[in-house]
Design an enzyme around this catalytic site. Structure first.
Site, mmCIF file in Angstrom:
data_model
loop_
_atom_site.group_PDB
_atom_site.id
_atom_site.type_symbol
_atom_site.label_atom_id
_atom_site.label_comp_id
_atom_site.label_asym_id
_atom_site.label_seq_id
_atom_site.Cartn_x
_atom_site.Cartn_y
_atom_site.Cartn_z
ATOM 1 N N ARG A 39 -40.772 20.362 -37.804
ATOM 2 C CA ARG A 39 -41.735 21.364 -38.256
ATOM 3 C C ARG A 39 -41.243 22.790 -37.990
ATOM 4 O O ARG A 39 -41.579 23.707 -38.727
ATOM 5 C CB ARG A 39 -43.099 21.120 -37.609
ATOM 6 C CG ARG A 39 -43.755 19.906 -38.224
ATOM 7 C CD ARG A 39 -45.081 19.591 -37.626
ATOM 8 N NE ARG A 39 -45.828 18.728 -38.532
ATOM 9 C CZ ARG A 39 -46.869 18.004 -38.180
ATOM 10 N NH1 ARG A 39 -47.317 18.047 -36.945
ATOM 11 N NH2 ARG A 39 -47.485 17.257 -39.052
ATOM 12 N N LYS A 200 -54.577 2.793 -39.872
ATOM 13 C CA LYS A 200 -55.951 3.264 -40.096
ATOM 14 C C LYS A 200 -56.371 3.138 -41.563
ATOM 15 O O LYS A 200 -56.224 4.057 -42.348
ATOM 16 C CB LYS A 200 -56.077 4.720 -39.638
ATOM 17 C CG LYS A 200 -56.004 4.864 -38.135
ATOM 18 C CD LYS A 200 -56.022 6.321 -37.716
ATOM 19 C CE LYS A 200 -54.807 6.694 -36.924
ATOM 20 N NZ LYS A 200 -53.953 7.700 -37.492
ATOM 21 N N GLY A 376 -52.335 14.043 -42.661
ATOM 22 C CA GLY A 376 -53.681 14.131 -43.252
ATOM 23 C C GLY A 376 -53.722 15.046 -44.465
ATOM 24 O O GLY A 376 -54.401 14.756 -45.457
HETATM 25 P P1 AMP Z 1 -51.227 5.410 -39.501
HETATM 26 O O1 AMP Z 1 -51.419 6.583 -38.581
HETATM 27 O O2 AMP Z 1 -52.487 4.853 -40.039
HETATM 28 O O3 AMP Z 1 -50.200 5.697 -40.577
HETATM 29 O O4 AMP Z 1 -50.634 4.256 -38.615
HETATM 30 C C1 AMP Z 1 -49.359 4.285 -38.042
HETATM 31 C C2 AMP Z 1 -49.285 3.226 -36.995
HETATM 32 O O5 AMP Z 1 -49.552 1.963 -37.592
HETATM 33 C C3 AMP Z 1 -47.948 3.084 -36.317
HETATM 34 O O6 AMP Z 1 -48.071 3.534 -34.991
HETATM 35 C C4 AMP Z 1 -47.668 1.577 -36.358
HETATM 36 O O7 AMP Z 1 -47.244 1.050 -35.133
HETATM 37 C C5 AMP Z 1 -49.020 1.003 -36.719
HETATM 38 N N1 AMP Z 1 -48.942 -0.308 -37.367
HETATM 39 C C6 AMP Z 1 -48.220 -0.654 -38.441
HETATM 40 N N2 AMP Z 1 -48.341 -1.967 -38.685
HETATM 41 C C7 AMP Z 1 -49.160 -2.478 -37.740
HETATM 42 C C8 AMP Z 1 -49.657 -3.787 -37.431
HETATM 43 N N3 AMP Z 1 -49.326 -4.828 -38.175
HETATM 44 N N4 AMP Z 1 -50.477 -3.924 -36.375
HETATM 45 C C9 AMP Z 1 -50.799 -2.857 -35.618
HETATM 46 N N5 AMP Z 1 -50.367 -1.599 -35.839
HETATM 47 C C10 AMP Z 1 -49.557 -1.411 -36.888
#
Ligand code: AMP
Length: 396
Positions: A39, A200, A376
């Site tokens: 960044r 999420k 975001g």
């Molecule tokens: P996000 O902020 O929603 O993009 O989520 C990112 C996070 O999703 C990362 O820290 C990953 O470790 C987690 N993630 C990806 N696949 C899985 C899974 N199968 N189970 C739990 N966490 C996950």
């Protein structure tokens, strides 16, 4: 959403004091050392341009979540030092943002000099979107430049309110972000493929919904896949699942069928008996996860199948890792997807956050069209919603 906003190059900045809102929200280790300076690097073109043009540059940003309190864990001092090294120009650090020191430093600043204000979120007025705080910040400068794409989806004092008090334009990073992503979304070449992953689901359902009818294929990966499997009646063991989103997910699947967008779910999955790199793990067909196991990554058959679809794409948008890529055992799916995107030759946009980190870590950054600095903000922009930090800037 396509914006046509004035940038620093459309106005005369010579001899002016220019307040630049950056996104210096960088990750740090326990000792405050910056662990990824992407960044800061991305902010350099705007800062250098302004200095070359003979402007005085006043920088401001948030860092972390100090919640309106002066918590020195979140000071921008390490960023100022790092930036000074990168720029080869001293960066004077102000102890405050709109108080006595900031006022003095900004009144004494000369063309070619740089001042960094302290963390904006040390003042509760920032996140509250206080007009008074925005007015005080504006009082330090003649022109406002927003280069903080990562914060543009927030209606904060320094992103959306300050334009009431100063001529406001975008910086070069902001301009790049909104033009590359705006163009890709306005006129996507088909096949248009979205890869959606991460944990999420609820944060990304709006984006997935907006891709229905626009994309030819949506490839679901990562933790969010298990909410999709459950919504379709599958067994997911102890995998993460957002039960509150099941109804919405069902609606999206039905909508996609009627609008000609194909939603793909993984065909195999790497499962583990605990959320750890030291767990016992194996690969099973998707939908056949035993009760005491959880899905941690997409399997090799899925990587192969998805890679074929990605290879034929002309536009690819990727948001969210394919598995728990922080653990080496469960990083293969994310690596496979990253390679397929880099090799596709498509216009490829990586929507910030963890997928951006994965592309960088694999050294594939230069083989994709655009890696967004916003998580975001990229989601908000790609789903077609307004970015308050951009909407408020002067039109061309
Ligand atoms: P996000 O902020 O929603 O993009 O989520 C990112 C996070 O999703 C990362 O820290 C990953 O470790 C987690 N993630 C990806 N696949 C899985 C899974 N199968 N189970 C739990 N966490 C996950």
């Amino acid at each position: 959403m396509q914006y046509n906003k004035k940038s620093v190059k459309d106005i005369d900045v010579k001899g002016k004091k220019v307040l630049v809102r950056c996104d210096f929200n960088v990750p740090q280790d326990g000792n405050g050392a910056i662990t990824n300076d992407k960044r800061i690097r991305e902010a350099l073109p705007t800062i250098r341009y302004l200095l070359d043009q003979g402007a005085s540059v006043i920088l401001c940003s948030h860092l972390g979540k100090p919640k309106g309190e002066r918590k020195m864990k979140y000071t921008l001092t390490p960023v100022a030092k790092h930036l000074a090294d990168m720029l080869g120009v001293p960066v004077k650090m102000s102890f405050d943002t709109v108080g006595k020191e900031a006022t003095r430093l900004c009144s004494e600043i000369q063309p070619g000099e740089v001042v960094m204000l302290e963390n904006l979120r040390f003042d509760a007025g920032e996140e509250a979107g206080s007009e008074l705080y925005a007015e005080h910040l504006a009082g330090l400068a003649d022109i406002y430049v927003n280069d903080a794409f990562g914060a543009a989806h927030r209606k904060h004092a320094s992103t959306a309110m300050i334009s009431k008090y100063l001529p406001a334009v975008c910086g070069l990073l902001m301009e790049k972000e909104i033009s590359v992503m705006g163009k890709a979304m306005a006129e996507p070449e088909h096949p248009f493929v979205a890869i959606m992953g991460g944990a999420k689901v609820s944060d990304k359902l709006g984006l997935i919904g907006s891709f229905v009818g626009k994309c030819d294929s949506i490839l679901v990966v990562g933790g969010m896949a298990y909410t999709f499997f459950k919504a379709m009646g599958g067994t997911i063991g102890s995998s993460i699942c957002d039960d509150k989103s099941l109804g919405l997910v069902k609606g999206i699947i039905e909508d996609a069928e009627s609008k000609g967008t194909k939603i793909y779910l993984p065909v195999d999955t790497v499962i583990a008996d605990q959320f750890s790199n030291d767990s016992n793990f194996m690969t099973v067909n998707a939908g056949e996860i035993p009760d005491d196991y959880m899905g941690m990554d997409i399997g090799p058959k899925t990587v192969e199948k998805y890679s074929e679809i990605i290879k034929r794409a002309k536009t690819v948008i990727w948001n969210g890792p394919a598995g728990v890529f922080e653990m080496p055992k469960f990083a293969h799916g994310t690596e496979g997807i990253a390679k397929a995107v880099a090799e596709s030759g498509a216009v490829s946009i990586i929507g910030g956050g963890d997928s951006a980190a994965a592309i960088e870590k694999l050294g594939l950054k230069d083989r994709v069209t655009h890696v967004s600095t916003g998580g975001g903000a990229a989601i908000t922009f790609l789903e077609g919603a307004e970015l308050p930090g951009v909407a408020c800037l002067l039109d061309k």
